[in-house]
Motif scaffolding. Structure first.
Motif, mmCIF file in Angstrom:
data_model
loop_
_atom_site.group_PDB
_atom_site.id
_atom_site.type_symbol
_atom_site.label_atom_id
_atom_site.label_comp_id
_atom_site.label_asym_id
_atom_site.label_seq_id
_atom_site.Cartn_x
_atom_site.Cartn_y
_atom_site.Cartn_z
ATOM 1 N N SER A 25 0.843 -1.198 0.000
ATOM 2 C CA SER A 25 0.000 0.000 0.000
ATOM 3 C C SER A 25 0.882 1.253 0.000
ATOM 4 O O SER A 25 0.511 2.278 -0.584
ATOM 5 N N ILE A 29 0.221 4.134 -2.617
ATOM 6 C CA ILE A 29 -0.054 5.512 -2.189
ATOM 7 C C ILE A 29 1.202 6.355 -2.404
ATOM 8 O O ILE A 29 2.247 6.067 -1.830
ATOM 9 N N ASN A 33 -1.529 9.701 -5.716
ATOM 10 C CA ASN A 33 -2.737 9.915 -4.917
ATOM 11 C C ASN A 33 -2.918 11.363 -4.518
ATOM 12 O O ASN A 33 -4.036 11.821 -4.314
ATOM 13 N N VAL A 191 4.242 4.602 6.540
ATOM 14 C CA VAL A 191 2.847 4.462 6.083
ATOM 15 C C VAL A 191 1.850 4.976 7.143
ATOM 16 O O VAL A 191 0.982 5.793 6.817
ATOM 17 N N PRO A 192 1.972 4.568 8.418
ATOM 18 C CA PRO A 192 1.046 5.143 9.397
ATOM 19 C C PRO A 192 1.181 6.666 9.493
ATOM 20 O O PRO A 192 0.185 7.385 9.646
ATOM 21 N N TRP A 195 -0.835 8.363 6.794
ATOM 22 C CA TRP A 195 -2.278 8.374 7.070
ATOM 23 C C TRP A 195 -2.619 9.449 8.103
ATOM 24 O O TRP A 195 -3.577 10.198 7.939
ATOM 25 N N MET A 198 -2.485 12.882 6.586
ATOM 26 C CA MET A 198 -3.569 13.157 5.655
ATOM 27 C C MET A 198 -4.869 13.396 6.420
ATOM 28 O O MET A 198 -5.640 14.301 6.086
ATOM 29 N N ILE A 199 -5.095 12.595 7.457
ATOM 30 C CA ILE A 199 -6.331 12.784 8.244
ATOM 31 C C ILE A 199 -6.314 14.187 8.879
ATOM 32 O O ILE A 199 -7.314 14.895 8.883
ATOM 33 N N LEU A 273 -7.221 0.374 0.409
ATOM 34 C CA LEU A 273 -6.385 1.326 1.166
ATOM 35 C C LEU A 273 -5.957 2.465 0.245
ATOM 36 O O LEU A 273 -6.010 3.642 0.584
ATOM 37 N N ASN A 274 -5.534 2.096 -0.968
ATOM 38 C CA ASN A 274 -5.056 3.109 -1.905
ATOM 39 C C ASN A 274 -6.166 4.081 -2.294
ATOM 40 O O ASN A 274 -6.007 5.295 -2.231
ATOM 41 N N PHE A 277 -7.325 6.315 0.525
ATOM 42 C CA PHE A 277 -6.387 7.420 0.763
ATOM 43 C C PHE A 277 -6.584 8.502 -0.302
ATOM 44 O O PHE A 277 -6.584 9.698 -0.015
#
Ligand code: PFF
Length: 535
Positions: A25, A29, A33, A191-192, A195, A198-199, A273-274, A277
């Motif tokens: 992922s 991403i 994206n 990766v975390p 996320w 982005m959140i 997941l991709n 995102f």
């Protein structure tokens, strides 16, 4: 249990399912994206992009990902040799052609990352402040407020991004130094983080007054664009790129999985997941566009590199913080994708030539870094900015036009035809179904054999006709090849030269590597990978 002999250590194996999912992922991403998706969605009219994009995901993206994962788990090899094992020499040629295309795309992908890194450095300094100087004719210095556009063009017209490009290549190779072992360590952190960042941006965007309007624009269905084949072409190419398909990456990553991996489950997870995102990135970006009434005219890069920083500069507080935050997110997301692109090239070289990982990495690094530097050359060849201004940016725009729109879809078409008809799609389906709860029905065979090849042939054919008969590009004023409308004295030959050079380069590389003898230095079979993985 993991077989720890030296061959496995050299070729690699994932330590856990989570490690694989994070890595795959993380590959999917990326710049696609954040930078490309939003600008495609904007260019094709927001809501008009969604239907083709959804169809592209279910009809093509997920089935092709299942196929590319299966190539890896069925053979324990990366893309060219997996295709060779399952579909013969022709398959191997297609595989190497896709690796040569991956090299071309990686070169400029890393240059864009170098610019993002430069913007990150700029965000700490003067990027979001008024007073940048403009190197181009007719581009006025901002009198009120900052101008990210001026800053960006000022930056690409200096030699600094070359340093950034070298730094990005350096970090990419370091993260790949011990293969799956170092990749897994990096993606567990990156990766975390991606996320979370982005959140944070989404929440910030939605809390701004007017932010929700952007989201509505993005999600309101708009059927006007559906009849435009360019929208479909854009959606299909974007889907391939976003899911990291057609460049050998996913097969390389899956070749480090045990044979009993559930390819359906893994494909669904990675695709969702991709795309999840991507949608939330769209929300964050469109919210900003609407809050600050920004109009990202022109190129693909303009949305993330000009409009977003411009929006951030208008924040009532936290300008530097959000500026840094945004570009750090872009750099991290891009790095985990760049890592996968380079692994997707190094891994088949190890398989084919029986060389060490260090040697394979240097075979990719040397041409790769030279290409990335070329795309960063700051010489100004188009002072009036009719196209892209600098030589590097112009080369990038022209190469991207061919490599992005044709390579991935062509590989997708050829791999489906070869696996569907030469090997037999039913064989892949049977192999996949042994290890999955979500059994594939005969519809899968028809998708791979007929539906996907028919759609891709149509899209590729239409794009070719469009390129040769109409203005060919967003900027060309008269008919002709893409870029022929730019005013660049002394460089008018580039729009014709680039497609010829790109085709020659990729075909020669593919032919040379296909004709080499395979040196199977070690038992690189999937048997060398543990039979099952812990979660
Ligand atoms: N999927 C990546 C992105 O969206 O930025 C780019 C990419 C990585 C494409 C790896 C293809 C690939 F093989």
């Amino acid at each position: 249990m993991a077989d720890n002999d030296s061959s496995t250590a050299e070729r690699g194996a994932w330590n856990s399912k989570l490690g694989f999912i994070l890595a795959a992922s993380g590959s999917a991403i990326g710049l696609g994206n954040i930078v490309f998706f939003a600008s495609n969605a904007y260019q094709y009219g927001g809501g008009a992009f969604y239907l083709p994009y959804f169809i592209a995901l279910f009809v093509m993206g997920i089935p092709v990902m299942i196929t590319e994962f299966s190539l890896g788990t069925m053979t324990g090899k990366s893309f060219p040799l997996a295709l060779q094992k399952l579909a013969g020499k022709k398959g191997e040629f297609v595989g190497w052609w896709s690796i040569a295309s991956a090299l071309t795309i990686t070169m400029y992908y890393i240059t864009i990352l170098g610019w993002a890194l430069s913007m990150l450095v700029g965000a700490f300094g003067s990027l979001l402040e008024p007073g940048a100087t403009a190197p181009f004719e007719g581009m006025t210095e901002p009198t009120a407020g900052p101008s990210a556009v001026t800053w960006f063009f000022g930056m690409v017209a200096t030699w600094w991004p070359m340093l950034a490009v070298v730094a990005i290549w350096g970090v990419t190779v370091l993260l790949l130094w011990r293969g799956t072992e170092t990749i897994e360590k990096a993606v567990r952190i990156f990766v975390p983080m991606m996320w979370l960042f982005m959140i944070g941006l989404v929440i910030n965007g939605l809390l701004q007054p007017g932010g929700v309007d952007g989201v509505l624009y993005l999600f309101t269905p708009n059927l006007d664009g559906i009849a435009d084949v360019r929208v479909w072409q854009g959606a299909f190419a974007q889907m391939f790129f976003s899911l990291s398909l057609g460049l050998g990456t996913m097969t390389a990553y899956a070749s480090y999985l045990p044979k009993d991996a559930d390819n359906v489950n893994n494909s669904l997870l990675v695709s969702f997941l991709n795309c999840g995102f991507e949608y939330i990135a769209g929300v964050a970006i469109f919210a900003l566009l609407f809050v600050y009434a920004l109009n990202p005219a022109g190129t693909t890069l303009s949305l993330s590199f000009f409009a977003i920083p411009q929006g951030i500069a208008g924040f009532p507080f936290g300008v530097k913080f959000f500026g840094v935050f945004f570009f750090l997110l872009v750099v991290i997301a891009g790095l985990t994708s760049a890592v996968s692109l380079v692994e997707g090239m190094a891994s088949p070289l190890i398989d084919k030539l029986g060389i060490s990982r260090a040697k394979a990495l240097s075979f990719v690094l040397v041409p790769g870094i030279l290409g990335s530097l070329l795309f960063a050359v700051p010489s100004i060849i188009d002072t009036g900015l009719t196209g892209n201004g600098t030589l590097g940016l112009t080369l990038l725009d022209l190469v991207d036009n061919w490599a992005f729109r044709y390579s991935l879809l062509t590989v997708g078409l050829l791999e489906c035809l070869l696996l569907g008809w030469v090997l037999g799609a039913d064989k892949i389906r049977a192999a996949v179904n042994v290890h999955t709860k979500f059994k594939l029905g005969p519809w899968f065979d028809w998708l791979i054999k007929l539906v996907i090849p028919a759609i891709l042939s149509f899209v590729i054919f239409f794009t070719l006709v469009d390129d040769f008969t109409s203005a060919g590009g967003k900027f060309a004023e008269e008919g002709g090849l893409y870029g022929s409308g730019y005013t660049m004295p002394g460089y008018e030959w580039l729009p014709v030269f680039i497609p010829i050079a790109w085709l020659t380069f990729t075909i020669v590389v593919a032919a040379v590597l296909t004709s080499r003898r395979t040196v199977d230095a070690a038992p690189h079979e999937a048997d060398a990978v543990p039979d099952t993985l812990a979660v």
